[in-house]
Design a protein around this motif. Structure first.
Motif, PDB file in Angstrom:
ATOM      1  N   UNK A  80      75.564   9.815   1.893  1.00 59.43           N
ATOM      2  CA  UNK A  80      75.908   9.504   0.621  1.00 59.43           C
ATOM      3  C   UNK A  80      74.468   9.298  -0.315  1.00 59.43           C
ATOM      4  N   UNK A  81      74.846   8.660  -1.513  1.00 59.14           N
ATOM      5  CA  UNK A  81      73.961   8.555  -2.635  1.00 59.14           C
ATOM      6  C   UNK A  81      73.024   7.464  -2.289  1.00 59.14           C
ATOM      7  N   UNK A  82      71.821   7.294  -2.359  1.00 63.18           N
ATOM      8  CA  UNK A  82      70.800   6.344  -1.987  1.00 63.18           C
ATOM      9  C   UNK A  82      69.657   6.004  -2.944  1.00 63.18           C
ATOM     10  N   UNK A  83      69.591   4.777  -3.360  1.00 66.65           N
ATOM     11  CA  UNK A  83      68.403   4.570  -3.905  1.00 66.65           C
ATOM     12  C   UNK A  83      67.088   4.169  -3.014  1.00 66.65           C
ATOM     13  N   UNK A  84      66.190   5.111  -3.014  1.00 64.26           N
ATOM     14  CA  UNK A  84      65.212   5.192  -2.185  1.00 64.26           C
ATOM     15  C   UNK A  84      64.427   4.182  -2.430  1.00 64.26           C
ATOM     16  N   UNK A  85      64.006   3.807  -3.361  1.00 62.58           N
ATOM     17  CA  UNK A  85      62.827   2.924  -3.813  1.00 62.58           C
ATOM     18  C   UNK A  85      63.360   1.467  -3.249  1.00 62.58           C
ATOM     19  N   UNK A  86      64.626   1.238  -3.452  1.00 58.91           N
ATOM     20  CA  UNK A  86      65.235  -0.211  -3.226  1.00 58.91           C
ATOM     21  C   UNK A  86      65.842  -0.443  -1.866  1.00 58.91           C
ATOM     22  N   UNK A  87      66.091   1.045  -1.204  1.00 52.26           N
ATOM     23  CA  UNK A  87      66.674   0.932   0.171  1.00 52.26           C
ATOM     24  C   UNK A  87      68.065   0.642  -0.073  1.00 52.26           C
ATOM     25  N   UNK A  88      68.937   1.041  -0.872  1.00 49.41           N
ATOM     26  CA  UNK A  88      70.278   0.616  -1.294  1.00 49.41           C
ATOM     27  C   UNK A  88      71.205   1.945  -0.990  1.00 49.41           C
ATOM     28  N   UNK A  89      72.377   1.690  -0.285  1.00 43.01           N
ATOM     29  CA  UNK A  89      73.151   2.726  -0.146  1.00 43.01           C
ATOM     30  C   UNK A  89      74.285   2.511  -1.449  1.00 43.01           C
ATOM     31  N   UNK A  90      74.110   3.535  -2.253  1.00 37.78           N
ATOM     32  CA  UNK A  90      74.683   3.229  -3.771  1.00 37.78           C
ATOM     33  C   UNK A  90      76.233   3.560  -3.394  1.00 37.78           C
ATOM     34  N   UNK A  91      76.218   4.855  -2.776  1.00 35.29           N
ATOM     35  CA  UNK A  91      77.654   5.204  -2.541  1.00 35.29           C
ATOM     36  C   UNK A  91      77.900   6.171  -1.234  1.00 35.29           C
ATOM     37  N   UNK A  92      78.824   5.702  -0.337  1.00 31.85           N
ATOM     38  CA  UNK A  92      78.944   6.507   0.759  1.00 31.85           C
ATOM     39  C   UNK A  92      80.486   6.786   0.881  1.00 31.85           C
ATOM     40  N   UNK A  93      80.668   8.137   0.238  1.00 34.14           N
ATOM     41  CA  UNK A  93      81.871   8.402  -0.111  1.00 34.14           C
ATOM     42  C   UNK A  93      83.149   8.385   1.081  1.00 34.14           C
ATOM     43  N   UNK A  94      82.486   8.858   2.453  1.00 34.42           N
ATOM     44  CA  UNK A  94      83.327   8.917   3.188  1.00 34.42           C
ATOM     45  C   UNK A  94      83.717   7.745   4.222  1.00 34.42           C
ATOM     46  N   UNK A  95      82.823   6.900   3.779  1.00 39.20           N
ATOM     47  CA  UNK A  95      82.841   5.285   4.266  1.00 39.20           C
ATOM     48  C   UNK A  95      83.528   4.296   3.434  1.00 39.20           C
ATOM     49  N   UNK A  96      83.723   5.076   2.106  1.00 42.74           N
ATOM     50  CA  UNK A  96      84.404   4.104   1.178  1.00 42.74           C
ATOM     51  C   UNK A  96      83.318   2.853   0.799  1.00 42.74           C
ATOM     52  N   UNK A  97      82.170   2.763   0.831  1.00 46.06           N
ATOM     53  CA  UNK A  97      81.278   1.678   0.646  1.00 46.06           C
ATOM     54  C   UNK A  97      80.367   1.866  -0.705  1.00 46.06           C
ATOM     55  N   UNK A  98      79.913   0.749  -1.291  1.00 43.00           N
ATOM     56  CA  UNK A  98      79.053   1.019  -2.494  1.00 43.00           C
ATOM     57  C   UNK A  98      78.084  -0.111  -2.225  1.00 43.00           C
ATOM     58  N   UNK A  99      76.935  -0.102  -2.668  1.00 39.91           N
ATOM     59  CA  UNK A  99      75.779  -0.981  -2.963  1.00 39.91           C
ATOM     60  C   UNK A  99      75.470  -1.528  -1.493  1.00 39.91           C
ATOM     61  N   UNK A 100      75.312  -0.843  -0.440  1.00 42.64           N
ATOM     62  CA  UNK A 100      74.837  -1.709   0.751  1.00 42.64           C
ATOM     63  C   UNK A 100      73.263  -1.764   0.692  1.00 42.64           C
ATOM     64  N   UNK A 101      72.780  -3.048   0.912  1.00 40.89           N
ATOM     65  CA  UNK A 101      71.369  -3.336   0.728  1.00 40.89           C
ATOM     66  C   UNK A 101      70.815  -3.259   1.936  1.00 40.89           C
ATOM     67  N   UNK A 102      70.448  -2.256   2.429  1.00 41.83           N
ATOM     68  CA  UNK A 102      70.170  -1.821   3.777  1.00 41.83           C
ATOM     69  C   UNK A 102      68.693  -2.584   4.227  1.00 41.83           C
ATOM     70  N   UNK A 103      67.746  -1.936   3.125  1.00 40.25           N
ATOM     71  CA  UNK A 103      66.398  -2.434   3.353  1.00 40.25           C
ATOM     72  C   UNK A 103      66.132  -3.881   3.455  1.00 40.25           C
ATOM     73  N   UNK A 104      66.628  -4.657   2.173  1.00 38.87           N
ATOM     74  CA  UNK A 104      66.571  -6.148   2.236  1.00 38.87           C
ATOM     75  C   UNK A 104      67.216  -6.897   3.651  1.00 38.87           C
ATOM     76  N   UNK A 105      68.286  -6.641   3.790  1.00 38.68           N
ATOM     77  CA  UNK A 105      68.833  -7.225   4.769  1.00 38.68           C
ATOM     78  C   UNK A 105      68.426  -7.060   6.339  1.00 38.68           C
ATOM     79  N   UNK A 106      68.022  -5.743   6.439  1.00 40.91           N
ATOM     80  CA  UNK A 106      67.313  -5.268   7.814  1.00 40.91           C
ATOM     81  C   UNK A 106      65.799  -5.676   7.898  1.00 40.91           C
TER      82      UNK A 106
END
Length: 392
Positions: free
Chosen positions: A149-175
């Motif tokens: 899906x769509x990713x904010x590379x600088x902040x490490x956020x998954x903005x929109x994963x259409x097939x997972x139906x997820x938005x704004x997953x803060x991958x970088x900060x959480x991991x």
């Protein structure tokens, strides 16, 4: 999990020397100085620092060119390691590699249909833990993620994963909070493309495009040796370029997208349409998917072979547009559809030969990826490796 750090070595000259050793090792200090145009004292100081950090080691004695035999330098493959993750619509795939990309461990977890942002983070932590559980001695210096899906590379956020139906997953900060190592996040296809550039079929091609043909269609673009993201990290969404104004409805809501002609589901739909028109095939009374069409073609089924030939032509038309837009040295095709290369590749090349503007465009190097199902995870690991070896 043991944690390592490489931030101390982020300088241009150090990156030049380290990358030279990665590519050309075993190599002597004198050869490094000669090839990089750095002064021998500068190379000697940098090599001393790299030896102290254990990023490199002295491996052997080289041949004498008239004086004392030189000591050769190589990357220390046993010291530091990286993790690469591929977060797709149905599963998370992960690998553990050393600094040369050698696979140490791989594993995967299926993603449940009821996934949430919080559950996805838990799944990722679980897979990382599984990857390192038998390798507690390995020092991890970073985790790279290729995200659907769509990713904010600088902040490490998954903005929109259409097939997972997820938005704004803060991958970088959480991991980074969980594992205390650098995390780099990019779109899955761009990660795949960078992996092909770093140590795959595209090595040494500074301008290349990797196209992923699977359930959806996307591209990763390498320009002058760097990933091209566009102004808002949207570059590469080529599956949604319009190629047929009176075509099929796409999942994005537009009509006639390239994706509706060349993706795995579109292959299945084309086969179903051919059957509906009365054509005979061993696909009759079967659950038809892209994979089953390919299997029927392997068995010699004329309908399946024709469907894949037509798909190859459509792929070639889209790739011709890419060639005229970016003029790459090489295009690599990945994803599930690329597995049917025996039936589509020739038709792809014929379409490009027919439509290319110049002889150079017509003969652009086209090949299929050889990285298999862990290609995106491999590419994700290379995002961390580039941070180690290149000055950004």
């Amino acid at each position: 999990m043991k944690k390592g750090s490489f931030q101390w070595m982020k300088s241009l000259n150090r990156s030049i020397v380290l990358n030279k050793i990665r590519i050309d090792g075993p190599i002597s200090r004198a050869e490094i100085a000669r090839d990089t145009k750095l002064t021998p004292p500068t190379v000697s100081k940098i090599v001393s620092d790299l030896l102290s950090s254990e990023l490199i080691i002295e491996s052997e004695i080289g041949a004498s060119l008239g004086g004392r035999k030189p000591t050769m330098l190589i990357i220390n493959t046993d010291r530091f390691h990286v993790i690469g993750l591929d977060i797709g619509p149905t599963s998370i795939r992960g690998i553990l590699t050393n600094l040369t990309g050698k696979l140490i461990e791989h594993n995967h977890l299926p993603i449940t249909e009821s996934i949430t942002n919080e559950k996805l983070i838990i799944f990722i932590k679980k897979l990382v833990t599984k990857l390192v559980s038998d390798h507690e001695d390995k020092e991890i210096i970073g985790i790279g993620i290729g995200m659907h899906g769509a990713v904010d590379v600088e902040r490490g956020i998954a903005l929109y994963a259409p097939m997972l139906h997820l938005k704004d997953v803060h991958l970088k900060s959480e991991l980074e909070k969980a594992f205390d190592v650098p995390i780099k996040v990019d779109n899955d296809v761009r990660a795949m493309a960078f992996g092909e550039y770093w140590y795959g079929n595209g090595e040494h091609n500074e301008n290349m495009v990797t196209v992923n043909l699977g359930h959806g269609v996307g591209a990763g673009i390498i320009l002058n040796g760097k990933l091209f993201h566009g102004e808002h990290d949207l570059a590469g969404e080529i599956g949604h370029m319009t190629v047929d104004l009176s075509g099929k409805l796409c999942s994005c809501g537009n009509i006639g997208c390239w994706q509706t002609l060349v993706s795995g589901p579109s292959i299945a739909e084309e086969a179903k349409h051919a059957l509906f028109q009365g054509n005979k095939s061993i696909l009759e009374n079967k659950v038809i998917e892209g994979k089953t069409v390919y299997e029927a073609a392997v068995a010699g089924d004329a309908l399946a072979i024709e469907v894949l030939a037509k798909t190859g032509e459509y792929i070639g038309i889209g790739l011709t547009n890419l060639i005229h837009m970016f003029n790459p040295e090489k295009i690599i095709i990945g994803g599930g559809v690329s597995g049917a290369s025996d039936f589509i590749l020739q038709h792809i090349k014929e379409a490009i030969t027919k439509r290319g503007l110049t002889e150079q465009a017509k003969t652009t190097d086209i090949s299929c990826s050889t990285k298999g199902s862990y290609s995106t995870a491999t590419g994700a690991a290379s995002l961390i490796l580039a941070d180690v070896f290149l000055e950004n």
